[in-house]
Design a protein around this motif. Structure first.
Motif, PDB file in Angstrom:
ATOM      1  N   VAL A 229       9.246 -11.197  -4.244  1.00 12.72           N
ATOM      2  CA  VAL A 229       8.084 -10.266  -4.343  1.00 12.72           C
ATOM      3  C   VAL A 229       7.127 -11.153  -4.730  1.00 12.72           C
ATOM      4  O   VAL A 229       5.480 -10.891  -3.874  1.00 12.72           O
ATOM      5  CB  VAL A 229       8.276  -9.037  -4.769  1.00 12.72           C
ATOM      6  CG1 VAL A 229       7.584  -7.603  -4.976  1.00 12.72           C
ATOM      7  CG2 VAL A 229      10.111  -8.357  -4.553  1.00 12.72           C
ATOM      8  N   ALA A 230       6.804 -11.796  -5.412  1.00 10.97           N
ATOM      9  CA  ALA A 230       5.962 -12.327  -6.213  1.00 10.97           C
ATOM     10  C   ALA A 230       5.373 -13.217  -5.448  1.00 10.97           C
ATOM     11  O   ALA A 230       4.009 -13.293  -4.608  1.00 10.97           O
ATOM     12  CB  ALA A 230       5.645 -13.791  -7.672  1.00 10.97           C
ATOM     13  N   ASN A 231       6.181 -13.442  -4.901  1.00 11.88           N
ATOM     14  CA  ASN A 231       5.331 -14.469  -2.904  1.00 11.88           C
ATOM     15  C   ASN A 231       4.839 -14.375  -1.893  1.00 11.88           C
ATOM     16  O   ASN A 231       4.068 -14.487  -1.593  1.00 11.88           O
ATOM     17  CB  ASN A 231       6.942 -15.409  -2.917  1.00 11.88           C
ATOM     18  CG  ASN A 231       6.931 -16.248  -3.510  1.00 11.88           C
ATOM     19  OD1 ASN A 231       6.589 -16.841  -4.699  1.00 11.88           O
ATOM     20  ND2 ASN A 231       7.910 -17.111  -3.631  1.00 11.88           N
ATOM     21  N   ARG A 232       5.702 -12.945  -2.280  1.00  9.89           N
ATOM     22  CA  ARG A 232       5.309 -12.237  -0.653  1.00  9.89           C
ATOM     23  C   ARG A 232       4.128 -11.538  -0.947  1.00  9.89           C
ATOM     24  O   ARG A 232       3.435 -11.345  -0.421  1.00  9.89           O
ATOM     25  CB  ARG A 232       6.326 -10.820  -0.207  1.00  9.89           C
ATOM     26  CG  ARG A 232       7.239 -11.472   0.143  1.00  9.89           C
ATOM     27  CD  ARG A 232       8.253 -10.011   0.824  1.00  9.89           C
ATOM     28  NE  ARG A 232       7.491  -9.057   1.558  1.00  9.89           N
ATOM     29  CZ  ARG A 232       8.400  -8.201   1.542  1.00  9.89           C
ATOM     30  NH1 ARG A 232       8.792  -7.474   1.325  1.00  9.89           N
ATOM     31  NH2 ARG A 232       7.764  -6.903   2.887  1.00  9.89           N
ATOM     32  N   LEU A 233       3.488 -10.884  -2.505  1.00  8.13           N
ATOM     33  CA  LEU A 233       2.791 -10.853  -2.516  1.00  8.13           C
ATOM     34  C   LEU A 233       0.915 -12.151  -2.440  1.00  8.13           C
ATOM     35  O   LEU A 233       0.327 -11.210  -1.751  1.00  8.13           O
ATOM     36  CB  LEU A 233       2.367 -10.039  -4.252  1.00  8.13           C
ATOM     37  CG  LEU A 233       1.439  -9.616  -4.869  1.00  8.13           C
ATOM     38  CD1 LEU A 233       0.390  -8.416  -3.893  1.00  8.13           C
ATOM     39  CD2 LEU A 233       1.926  -9.326  -6.735  1.00  8.13           C
ATOM     40  N   ALA A 234       1.642 -12.770  -3.053  1.00 12.33           N
ATOM     41  CA  ALA A 234       0.641 -13.855  -2.946  1.00 12.33           C
ATOM     42  C   ALA A 234       0.385 -14.448  -1.393  1.00 12.33           C
ATOM     43  O   ALA A 234      -0.841 -14.168  -1.169  1.00 12.33           O
ATOM     44  CB  ALA A 234       1.223 -15.428  -3.579  1.00 12.33           C
ATOM     45  N   ALA A 333      -4.093  -5.139   5.669  1.00 14.65           N
ATOM     46  CA  ALA A 333      -3.525  -5.442   4.306  1.00 14.65           C
ATOM     47  C   ALA A 333      -4.107  -5.055   2.492  1.00 14.65           C
ATOM     48  O   ALA A 333      -2.745  -5.184   2.248  1.00 14.65           O
ATOM     49  CB  ALA A 333      -4.245  -6.999   4.906  1.00 14.65           C
ATOM     50  N   GLN A 334      -4.896  -4.024   2.626  1.00 15.00           N
ATOM     51  CA  GLN A 334      -4.352  -4.191   1.454  1.00 15.00           C
ATOM     52  C   GLN A 334      -3.807  -3.097   0.887  1.00 15.00           C
ATOM     53  O   GLN A 334      -3.410  -2.652  -0.162  1.00 15.00           O
ATOM     54  CB  GLN A 334      -6.724  -2.554   1.193  1.00 15.00           C
ATOM     55  CG  GLN A 334      -6.165  -2.281  -0.406  1.00 15.00           C
ATOM     56  CD  GLN A 334      -6.829  -3.438  -1.040  1.00 15.00           C
ATOM     57  OE1 GLN A 334      -7.793  -3.858  -0.895  1.00 15.00           O
ATOM     58  NE2 GLN A 334      -6.322  -3.703  -2.108  1.00 15.00           N
ATOM     59  N   VAL A 335      -3.542  -2.065   1.955  1.00 16.36           N
ATOM     60  CA  VAL A 335      -2.044  -1.565   1.910  1.00 16.36           C
ATOM     61  C   VAL A 335      -0.978  -2.380   1.177  1.00 16.36           C
ATOM     62  O   VAL A 335       0.437  -2.028   0.036  1.00 16.36           O
ATOM     63  CB  VAL A 335      -1.584  -0.387   3.018  1.00 16.36           C
ATOM     64  CG1 VAL A 335      -0.713   0.138   2.999  1.00 16.36           C
ATOM     65  CG2 VAL A 335      -3.048   1.024   3.070  1.00 16.36           C
ATOM     66  N   GLU A 336      -0.613  -2.699   1.813  1.00 14.93           N
ATOM     67  CA  GLU A 336       0.700  -3.982   1.619  1.00 14.93           C
ATOM     68  C   GLU A 336       0.370  -4.942   0.530  1.00 14.93           C
ATOM     69  O   GLU A 336       1.500  -4.824  -0.533  1.00 14.93           O
ATOM     70  CB  GLU A 336       0.832  -5.154   3.076  1.00 14.93           C
ATOM     71  CG  GLU A 336       2.050  -6.161   3.041  1.00 14.93           C
ATOM     72  CD  GLU A 336       3.185  -5.600   3.000  1.00 14.93           C
ATOM     73  OE1 GLU A 336       3.928  -5.934   3.054  1.00 14.93           O
ATOM     74  OE2 GLU A 336       3.578  -4.612   3.077  1.00 14.93           O
ATOM     75  N   VAL A 337      -0.628  -5.373   0.130  1.00 18.65           N
ATOM     76  CA  VAL A 337      -1.050  -5.471  -1.287  1.00 18.65           C
ATOM     77  C   VAL A 337      -0.921  -4.976  -2.526  1.00 18.65           C
ATOM     78  O   VAL A 337       0.315  -5.385  -3.125  1.00 18.65           O
ATOM     79  CB  VAL A 337      -2.225  -5.945  -1.273  1.00 18.65           C
ATOM     80  CG1 VAL A 337      -2.498  -6.336  -3.022  1.00 18.65           C
ATOM     81  CG2 VAL A 337      -2.492  -7.394  -0.791  1.00 18.65           C
ATOM     82  N   ASP A 338      -1.117  -3.577  -2.465  1.00 22.45           N
ATOM     83  CA  ASP A 338      -0.955  -2.835  -2.815  1.00 22.45           C
ATOM     84  C   ASP A 338       0.675  -1.893  -2.953  1.00 22.45           C
ATOM     85  O   ASP A 338       1.336  -2.121  -4.905  1.00 22.45           O
ATOM     86  CB  ASP A 338      -1.586  -1.070  -2.731  1.00 22.45           C
ATOM     87  CG  ASP A 338      -3.043  -0.886  -3.492  1.00 22.45           C
ATOM     88  OD1 ASP A 338      -3.890  -2.243  -3.848  1.00 22.45           O
ATOM     89  OD2 ASP A 338      -4.566  -0.773  -2.047  1.00 22.45           O
TER      90      ASP A 338
END
Length: 480
Positions: A229-234, A333-338
């Motif tokens: 998940v951390a990789n996806r977040l980056a 993109a913001q929704v996905e990051v959140d």
């Protein structure tokens, strides 16, 4: 099955046609189930039979496999007339099926939950024991999940939240039961959860709930794969950063064009007012306009701005659509990051509260196996064995076959060809092992795709992989 039983109360020999119910009754007394059910306080009046007795009688209908509640009273060998069963279950006798129906109808939510909790309290020690044995012998817990139809009469109007949906070979009115079981070293299969949903419920909507239900029942969880998940977040944060610049540029462009439109409208308004004033003045004084007089100049200005206005309005429309497109991408993109930040924090918290994670596997059929569900289960820490839901994945693998493709026979009419660590052209979020299964019956050839994710590479032993996935037939057999 008939059997003679001696009554401990009268010493007389009793004949029963329900020998297994007698044995189960003795067992229910021994393990405390009857006492647990009788401790529940039910707000119903007692006439000939206590409401607790009617609840126990309903359990007997389930254990006896009766298709209809009325069979308690009207079957060839009705349970309500079997005194041996009554004594085995420590009851003075049984109510007519109509009384059982009324008792069930008048249960409120709190009473229903109390009955569920009472049964669960008896089941839990068996689940705990089998979890310990499975971890000790196999090093992991293996879960199976499925959705199965529970049809009711198609003309009924009294079943709450029933809906028409695919059940068996056709469409029926009823429910979909979401089931999850675990592989039990002692019993082969141990049911963990069973939740009814309307009949039009589809499998893909229930995958997460079944994982959560399994964990709640066993109390065990694998380590969440927070690094994924951390990789996806980056990556998502990089996408967000990349979306900001075009949005700012389009916003600036839209502002500039909007300013031009406002200026054009203002100039047109001013010159139109000037034109009306000059026309009135020339008319009143009787002056004749010339090519370069104030009136001619005002007319040229009005014509210029009238011609410019639709072009600027069109430019504003283009700029607004461009900005809206970039804004939509920015918001997504913001929704996905959140979402990923929240998801990562949740999984980190769950790991923090789980000092002794276990290894666990989820086996599900293709109905559950959307790309999103597979990614979610992987992130939750599970090994996954399923079938690809997408026909595109299957067709892509078939297209990738060549004369050099290696097929391995894994069953009487089944062969596998495998690919390790692939996302199937980015269909899957994380790289998985895929196997194209080819089944041949006579001249008919069918294909399906097995999907596997774990720290172990499934392609090293295709036969084991094939039979491991097909081991989920234990839940299908349980359903049938």
């Amino acid at each position: 099955m008939s059997e003679h039983k001696t009554s401990p109360n009268t010493g007389q020999e009793l004949l029963t046609q329900h020998a297994m119910l007698v044995l189960w009754g003795a067992y229910a007394q021994q393990n405390g189930l009857i006492a647990a059910l009788e401790q529940d306080t039910l707000s119903q009046k007692r006439r000939d039979h206590r409401p607790q007795t009617k609840i126990i009688e309903f359990l007997l209908a389930i254990l006896d496999g009766l298709p209809h509640l009325k069979d308690l009273s009207h079957a060839a060998h009705p349970v309500v007339k079997d005194q041996a069963v009554a004594e085995a279950w420590d009851q003075p006798g049984w109510a007519d099926h109509s009384g059982v129906s009324r008792a069930l109808h008048h249960l409120n939510d709190e009473e229903t939950q109390a009955i569920i909790d009472a049964v669960a309290s008896i089941e839990q020690p068996f689940i705990d024991q089998e979890c310990e044995r499975a971890l000790a012998t196999g090093g992991m817990l293996v879960y199976d999940a499925d959705l199965t139809g529970r049809p009711v009469s198609s003309t009924s109007t009294t079943y709450p939240a029933a809906a028409f949906g695919y059940m068996g070979d056709g469409v029926s009115l009823g429910y979909q039961a979401a089931l999850v079981s675990m592989h039990s070293p002692t019993y082969g299969r141990l049911w963990l959860a069973n939740q009814l949903h309307p009949g039009d419920t589809v499998s893909s909507t229930q995958a997460e709930a079944l994982v959560v239900a399994a964990e709640a029942r066993t109390g065990y969880r694998p380590r969440r794969r927070t690094e994924l998940v951390a990789n996806r977040l980056a990556i998502a944060e990089a996408v967000l950063a990349a979306a900001e610049e075009p949005y700012e540029e389009s916003y600036q462009k839209q502002s500039e064009v909007q300013d031009r439109l406002d200026d054009t409208k203002l100039e047109l308004s001013d010159w139109s007012r000037e034109l009306r004033s000059l026309e009135a003045e020339y008319k009143h004084s009787g002056r004749v306009p010339t090519a370069h007089c104030k009136l001619a100049r005002a007319r040229r200005k009005v014509a210029t701005y009238e011609k410019r206005l639709p072009r600027v309005e069109a430019a504003v429309g283009v700029a607004e659509r461009r900005m809206a497109r970039h804004e939509r991408k920015l918001v997504e993109a913001q929704v996905e990051v959140d979402r990923l930040r929240q998801r990562l924090q949740q999984l980190q918290d769950e790991n923090q509260s789980n000092p002794h994670p276990i290894r666990a596997q989820f086996r599900i059929d293709g109905g559950f196996a959307s790309a999103e569900n597979i990614a979610w289960i992987i992130e939750m820490g599970y090994d996954v064995d399923t079938k690809a839901r997408s026909r595109g994945v299957r067709d892509g693998l078939i297209a990738a076959l060549s004369p050099e493709t290696v097929w391995q026979r894994v069953g009487g009419n089944a062969m596998l060809a495998a690919w390790s660590g692939t996302t199937a052209n980015d269909y899957f979020t994380y790289p998985v092992d895929l196997a194209l299964a080819r089944y041949q019956t006579g001249k008919t050839v069918r294909h399906s795709v097995l999907v596997h994710y774990s720290d172990d590479e499934a392609t090293l032993d295709l036969e084991q992989w094939f039979h491991r996935y097909n081991g989920r037939q234990t839940i299908e057999a349980g359903i049938k």
